[in-house]
Design a protein around this motif. Structure first.
Motif, PDB file in Angstrom:
ATOM      1  N   GLU B  27       0.828  -1.200   0.000  1.00 16.76           N
ATOM      2  CA  GLU B  27       0.000   0.000   0.000  1.00 16.76           C
ATOM      3  C   GLU B  27       0.872   1.263   0.000  1.00 16.76           C
ATOM      4  O   GLU B  27       1.806   1.380   0.785  1.00 16.76           O
ATOM      5  N   GLY B  28       0.546   2.189  -0.894  1.00 13.85           N
ATOM      6  CA  GLY B  28       1.258   3.461  -0.913  1.00 13.85           C
ATOM      7  C   GLY B  28       2.588   3.439  -1.625  1.00 13.85           C
ATOM      8  O   GLY B  28       3.241   4.472  -1.739  1.00 13.85           O
ATOM      9  N   LEU B  32       0.273   7.268  -7.535  1.00 12.28           N
ATOM     10  CA  LEU B  32      -1.149   7.246  -7.886  1.00 12.28           C
ATOM     11  C   LEU B  32      -1.385   7.010  -9.376  1.00 12.28           C
ATOM     12  O   LEU B  32      -2.264   6.246  -9.760  1.00 12.28           O
ATOM     13  N   CYS B  35      -1.133   3.441 -10.123  1.00 15.39           N
ATOM     14  CA  CYS B  35      -2.258   2.703  -9.532  1.00 15.39           C
ATOM     15  C   CYS B  35      -3.457   2.732 -10.472  1.00 15.39           C
ATOM     16  O   CYS B  35      -4.081   1.710 -10.750  1.00 15.39           O
ATOM     17  N   ILE B 127      -4.981  -1.695  -1.179  1.00 12.29           N
ATOM     18  CA  ILE B 127      -6.158  -1.359  -1.970  1.00 12.29           C
ATOM     19  C   ILE B 127      -5.762  -0.518  -3.188  1.00 12.29           C
ATOM     20  O   ILE B 127      -6.236  -0.758  -4.297  1.00 12.29           O
ATOM     21  N   THR B 128      -4.865   0.435  -2.981  1.00 14.28           N
ATOM     22  CA  THR B 128      -4.459   1.275  -4.111  1.00 14.28           C
ATOM     23  C   THR B 128      -3.628   0.482  -5.111  1.00 14.28           C
ATOM     24  O   THR B 128      -3.620   0.788  -6.298  1.00 14.28           O
TER      25      THR B 128
END
Lengths: 97, 247
Positions: B27-28, B32, B35, B127-128
């Protein structure tokens, strides 16, 4: 006869898998055998020193013990279903015979 | 002088077995932009997978159980963190079996479920990064597995070899894909994408080799069980000829 041979093959396959797992444990002495999670930062920050993870997981297991509990549950649920299916299929086959 | 030291440290870091980053992207840890790109790339495969599944289940509801079996296999295998020759741990994917049984797309849905479970409850993956991880484990892996299985069979190879190669190479290619995803998001200052790719590959692929072999062997074992006890379903799925012999 055929059943016996079949059992032998699967037994050998299982033993091979076990020896593949044990081999690194025995041969590599000073390894940590750590998982990914903490190392992720290192590998990526080596490449991009300014990168900061922009999001934290929604929820993290509070300790390693809890995490392994959850992993064990995952494996147990899956293994339970695998066993159920094979048992059911075998029972069906025996009845039909 | 300073440059030399930096270079030495860098090389050491590169070859030191302790530096290990295997398994899914956390995660992270993916910008973005990437993603979203991988989310979009995964979506059509998941949709097609969903349609494949509902089609084969509608045709024969009995196959629902076998589908559950394939999902359970992936569930178990991806829970097992196994030590490797690099001195770190990773886990198999278990998606090769489902690809052999249900075709190249069905596992996209099942793999997604496994990844979602691990991301939410285990803080493993994220999730990302779900789209990126789905793409490597639930899309590339199964597609590779499926075509290797078909290819080896077509070339006249024995069943067990087809299953073994399909599962193990599919497993390995999953992690090659992860390396690719990380490298393209984090190209090295010197050497760019290629340097990063080789770096991540060195960490991933080597760790994964013995695990991929284990996954291949376990998949052969499980297919053996299915042939022995669940032959009709395999014939139904065209995985087995009517007089198919033991793998």
């Amino acid at each position: 006869m055929r059943d016996k041979k079949f059992l032998m093959i699967n037994l050998i396959l299982g033993l091979l898998v076990i020896s593949l797992i044990v081999f690194p444990l025995v041969t590599i002495k000073n390894a940590e055998f750590a998982g990914a999670d903490d190392r992720a930062t290192e590998a990526i920050t080596q490449v991009d020193k300014n990168y900061k993870p922009w999001l934290k997981p929604v929820w993290e297991p509070p300790s390693g013990e809890i995490e392994s509990l959850l992993f064990a549950c995952q494996a147990a649920i899956g293994a339970g279903f695998l066993g159920y299916y094979i048992g059911l299929a075998k029972g069906r086959k025996n009845v039909n015979r | 002088m300073k440059k030399w030291m930096l270079l030495t440290v860098f090389t050491l870091l590169l070859i030191a077995p302790q530096i290990a980053y295997s398994m899914h992207i956390m995660e992270g840890f993916l910008p973005l932009k990437w993603c979203i790109i991988w989310d979009i790339a995964s979506l059509p495969f998941v949709v097609v997978g969903f349609m494949t599944i509902s089609k084969s289940v509608k045709k024969n509801p009995k196959l629902k159980m076998l589908l559950g079996f394939a999902g359970a296999f992936a569930f178990v295998l991806s829970a097992l963190k196994i030590p490797s020759v690099t001195g770190s741990c990773s886990h198999p994917t278990g998606v090769g079996l489902g690809a052999i049984l249900f075709g190249p797309f069905a596992m996209s849905v099942l793999g997604l479920i496994v990844l979602l479970f691990q991301a939410l409850l285990l803080a493993h993956g994220g999730i990302t990064t779900l789209g990126a991880n789905t793409f490597s484990m639930a899309i590339v892996g199964p597609i590779v597995s499926y075509y290797i299985f078909k290819g080896v069979k077509k070339a006249g190879g024995p069943n067990w070899l087809a299953v073994f190669l399909a599962a193990s190479i599919g497993d390995l290619l999953t992690y090659v894909t992860t390396s690719f995803q990380l490298a393209i998001a984090f190209p090295a200052e010197v050497g760019g994408f290629t340097a990063s790719f080789l770096k991540f590959m060195g960490i991933f692929a080597v760790t994964q080799v013995p695990l991929a072999i284990s996954e291949g062997l376990l998949t052969v074992l499980v297919i053996n069980l299915l042939i022995a006890y669940s032959k009709e379903e395999l014939i139904e799925l065209n995985v087995l000829e009517k007089e198919g012999k033991l793998v």
